[in-house]
Write a protein that holds these residues in place. Sequence first.
Motif, PDB file in Angstrom:
ATOM      1  N   ALA A  32     132.149   7.918  84.513  1.00  9.35           N
ATOM      2  CA  ALA A  32     133.393   7.189  84.028  1.00  9.35           C
ATOM      3  C   ALA A  32     132.979   5.666  84.482  1.00  9.35           C
ATOM      4  CB  ALA A  32     134.587   7.439  85.104  1.00  9.35           C
ATOM      5  N   LEU A  33     133.268   4.907  83.390  1.00 13.22           N
ATOM      6  CA  LEU A  33     133.117   3.528  83.537  1.00 13.22           C
ATOM      7  C   LEU A  33     134.338   2.835  83.803  1.00 13.22           C
ATOM      8  CD1 LEU A  33     130.511   2.929  80.505  1.00 13.22           C
ATOM      9  CD2 LEU A  33     130.110   3.295  82.803  1.00 13.22           C
ATOM     10  N   PHE A  34     135.357   3.090  82.950  1.00 15.79           N
ATOM     11  CA  PHE A  34     136.524   2.519  83.088  1.00 15.79           C
ATOM     12  C   PHE A  34     137.414   3.139  82.524  1.00 15.79           C
ATOM     13  CE2 PHE A  34     134.862   0.318  79.539  1.00 15.79           C
ATOM     14  CZ  PHE A  34     135.622   0.265  78.575  1.00 15.79           C
ATOM     15  N   GLU A  35     138.948   2.977  82.740  1.00 13.57           N
ATOM     16  CA  GLU A  35     139.980   3.630  81.954  1.00 13.57           C
ATOM     17  C   GLU A  35     140.925   2.606  81.683  1.00 13.57           C
ATOM     18  OE1 GLU A  35     141.564   7.736  83.550  1.00 13.57           O
ATOM     19  OE2 GLU A  35     142.606   6.052  84.336  1.00 13.57           O
ATOM     20  N   VAL A  36     141.512   2.796  80.256  1.00 10.82           N
ATOM     21  CA  VAL A  36     142.918   1.830  79.741  1.00 10.82           C
ATOM     22  C   VAL A  36     143.826   2.844  79.715  1.00 10.82           C
ATOM     23  CG1 VAL A  36     143.457   0.331  78.177  1.00 10.82           C
ATOM     24  CG2 VAL A  36     140.876   0.680  78.511  1.00 10.82           C
ATOM     25  N   VAL A  37     144.963   2.628  80.258  1.00 14.60           N
ATOM     26  CA  VAL A  37     146.148   3.251  80.229  1.00 14.60           C
ATOM     27  C   VAL A  37     147.089   2.404  79.336  1.00 14.60           C
ATOM     28  CG1 VAL A  37     147.964   4.565  81.607  1.00 14.60           C
ATOM     29  CG2 VAL A  37     145.658   3.994  82.558  1.00 14.60           C
ATOM     30  N   LEU A  38     147.546   3.173  78.333  1.00 11.40           N
ATOM     31  CA  LEU A  38     148.255   2.378  77.307  1.00 11.40           C
ATOM     32  C   LEU A  38     150.106   2.809  77.090  1.00 11.40           C
ATOM     33  CD1 LEU A  38     145.534   2.990  75.454  1.00 11.40           C
ATOM     34  CD2 LEU A  38     146.476   0.884  74.766  1.00 11.40           C
ATOM     35  N   CYS A  39     151.003   1.990  77.200  1.00 12.40           N
ATOM     36  CA  CYS A  39     152.364   2.240  76.858  1.00 12.40           C
ATOM     37  C   CYS A  39     152.784   1.378  75.639  1.00 12.40           C
ATOM     38  CB  CYS A  39     153.101   1.987  78.110  1.00 12.40           C
ATOM     39  SG  CYS A  39     154.949   2.359  77.846  1.00 12.40           S
ATOM     40  N   TYR A  40     152.861   2.064  74.400  1.00 11.84           N
ATOM     41  CA  TYR A  40     153.165   1.218  73.388  1.00 11.84           C
ATOM     42  C   TYR A  40     154.745   1.083  73.271  1.00 11.84           C
ATOM     43  CZ  TYR A  40     148.911   1.354  70.859  1.00 11.84           C
ATOM     44  OH  TYR A  40     147.484   0.872  70.288  1.00 11.84           O
ATOM     45  N   ARG A  41     155.378   1.569  73.951  1.00 13.72           N
ATOM     46  CA  ARG A  41     157.084   1.405  74.150  1.00 13.72           C
ATOM     47  C   ARG A  41     157.156   0.326  74.846  1.00 13.72           C
ATOM     48  NH1 ARG A  41     159.681   6.111  76.879  1.00 13.72           N
ATOM     49  NH2 ARG A  41     158.993   7.229  75.026  1.00 13.72           N
ATOM     50  N   CYS A  42     156.628   0.008  76.039  1.00 10.71           N
ATOM     51  CA  CYS A  42     156.834  -1.342  76.444  1.00 10.71           C
ATOM     52  C   CYS A  42     155.644  -2.373  76.207  1.00 10.71           C
ATOM     53  CB  CYS A  42     157.109  -1.130  77.992  1.00 10.71           C
ATOM     54  SG  CYS A  42     155.507  -0.945  79.015  1.00 10.71           S
ATOM     55  N   GLN A  43     154.749  -2.239  75.553  1.00  8.39           N
ATOM     56  CA  GLN A  43     153.652  -3.040  75.218  1.00  8.39           C
ATOM     57  C   GLN A  43     152.824  -3.504  76.413  1.00  8.39           C
ATOM     58  OE1 GLN A  43     155.188  -4.998  71.033  1.00  8.39           O
ATOM     59  NE2 GLN A  43     156.085  -6.034  72.908  1.00  8.39           N
ATOM     60  N   ARG A  44     152.467  -2.845  77.080  1.00  5.68           N
ATOM     61  CA  ARG A  44     151.679  -2.865  78.355  1.00  5.68           C
ATOM     62  C   ARG A  44     150.715  -1.896  78.419  1.00  5.68           C
ATOM     63  NH1 ARG A  44     151.287  -6.619  81.980  1.00  5.68           N
ATOM     64  NH2 ARG A  44     150.678  -5.728  84.196  1.00  5.68           N
ATOM     65  N   LEU A  45     149.397  -2.568  78.953  1.00  5.61           N
ATOM     66  CA  LEU A  45     148.365  -1.717  79.395  1.00  5.61           C
ATOM     67  C   LEU A  45     147.601  -2.184  80.643  1.00  5.61           C
ATOM     68  CD1 LEU A  45     145.281  -3.253  78.816  1.00  5.61           C
ATOM     69  CD2 LEU A  45     145.948  -2.972  76.231  1.00  5.61           C
ATOM     70  N   LEU A  46     146.909  -1.258  81.206  1.00  7.89           N
ATOM     71  CA  LEU A  46     146.219  -1.325  82.430  1.00  7.89           C
ATOM     72  C   LEU A  46     144.801  -1.064  82.145  1.00  7.89           C
ATOM     73  CD1 LEU A  46     148.622   0.361  85.167  1.00  7.89           C
ATOM     74  CD2 LEU A  46     148.844  -2.101  84.601  1.00  7.89           C
ATOM     75  N   ILE A  47     144.124  -1.830  82.598  1.00  7.30           N
ATOM     76  CA  ILE A  47     142.457  -1.551  82.577  1.00  7.30           C
ATOM     77  C   ILE A  47     142.241  -1.274  83.926  1.00  7.30           C
ATOM     78  CG2 ILE A  47     140.067  -2.482  82.042  1.00  7.30           C
ATOM     79  CD1 ILE A  47     141.637  -4.109  79.801  1.00  7.30           C
ATOM     80  N   ARG A  48     141.669  -0.300  84.209  1.00  7.11           N
ATOM     81  CA  ARG A  48     141.120   0.261  85.491  1.00  7.11           C
ATOM     82  C   ARG A  48     139.582   0.268  85.516  1.00  7.11           C
ATOM     83  NH1 ARG A  48     145.522   4.866  86.674  1.00  7.11           N
ATOM     84  NH2 ARG A  48     146.879   3.480  87.914  1.00  7.11           N
ATOM     85  N   ASP A  49     138.999  -0.453  86.320  1.00 11.29           N
ATOM     86  CA  ASP A  49     137.682  -0.608  86.297  1.00 11.29           C
ATOM     87  C   ASP A  49     137.059  -0.515  88.042  1.00 11.29           C
ATOM     88  OD1 ASP A  49     134.690  -1.247  85.944  1.00 11.29           O
ATOM     89  OD2 ASP A  49     134.969  -3.201  85.570  1.00 11.29           O
ATOM     90  N   GLY A  50     136.833   0.568  88.645  1.00 13.22           N
ATOM     91  CA  GLY A  50     136.454   0.752  89.735  1.00 13.22           C
ATOM     92  C   GLY A  50     137.722   0.763  90.563  1.00 13.22           C
ATOM     93  N   ASP A  51     137.774   0.020  91.634  1.00 12.33           N
ATOM     94  CA  ASP A  51     139.128  -0.460  92.433  1.00 12.33           C
ATOM     95  C   ASP A  51     139.891  -1.489  92.009  1.00 12.33           C
ATOM     96  OD1 ASP A  51     138.292   1.465  94.164  1.00 12.33           O
ATOM     97  OD2 ASP A  51     137.061  -0.146  95.543  1.00 12.33           O
TER      98      ASP A  51
END
Length: 135
Positions: A84-103
């Motif tokens: 795993a390099l990174f993860e992007v968690v998306l919520c289209y309903r509220c138009q926000r995303l989180l990019i998780r890269d390690g810590d």
Amino acid sequence: MSASSTHPQVPADAGRATHLHLVRIPGSAAHPNPPHPVPGKVVVSWEGDTLRRALSLLRGFPPGQARRCFLPRYALRALANERALFEVVLCYRCQRLLIRDGDSTTGFDFDSEHPAAVELRAMMLKADSGSKAES
């Protein structure tokens, strides 16, 4: 969590990704602060041109106005040779995303009606509907 910028700050090692997993987050696991990695079913693993297109679209998301829910239904998990390099968690309903890269976690408020966001969502929904049909 870092503040939003002009475009999502996709990690620099994204170019090393060999696979991009689309993860469907079950409704029971949708949470404003989901665990890392997010729980859910990998519905498709994109490679090659599709992987590059999805990351390109993500980089093109313009800023938008977030709403309050952040109950994400999908995540994109980038891997290089099964790591795993990174993860992007998306919520289209509220138009926000989180990019998780390690810590590190970076938030970004995006415009879900922008063509890049619309196209990426269509890719995800198409892949997910194909996965449900195969189940």
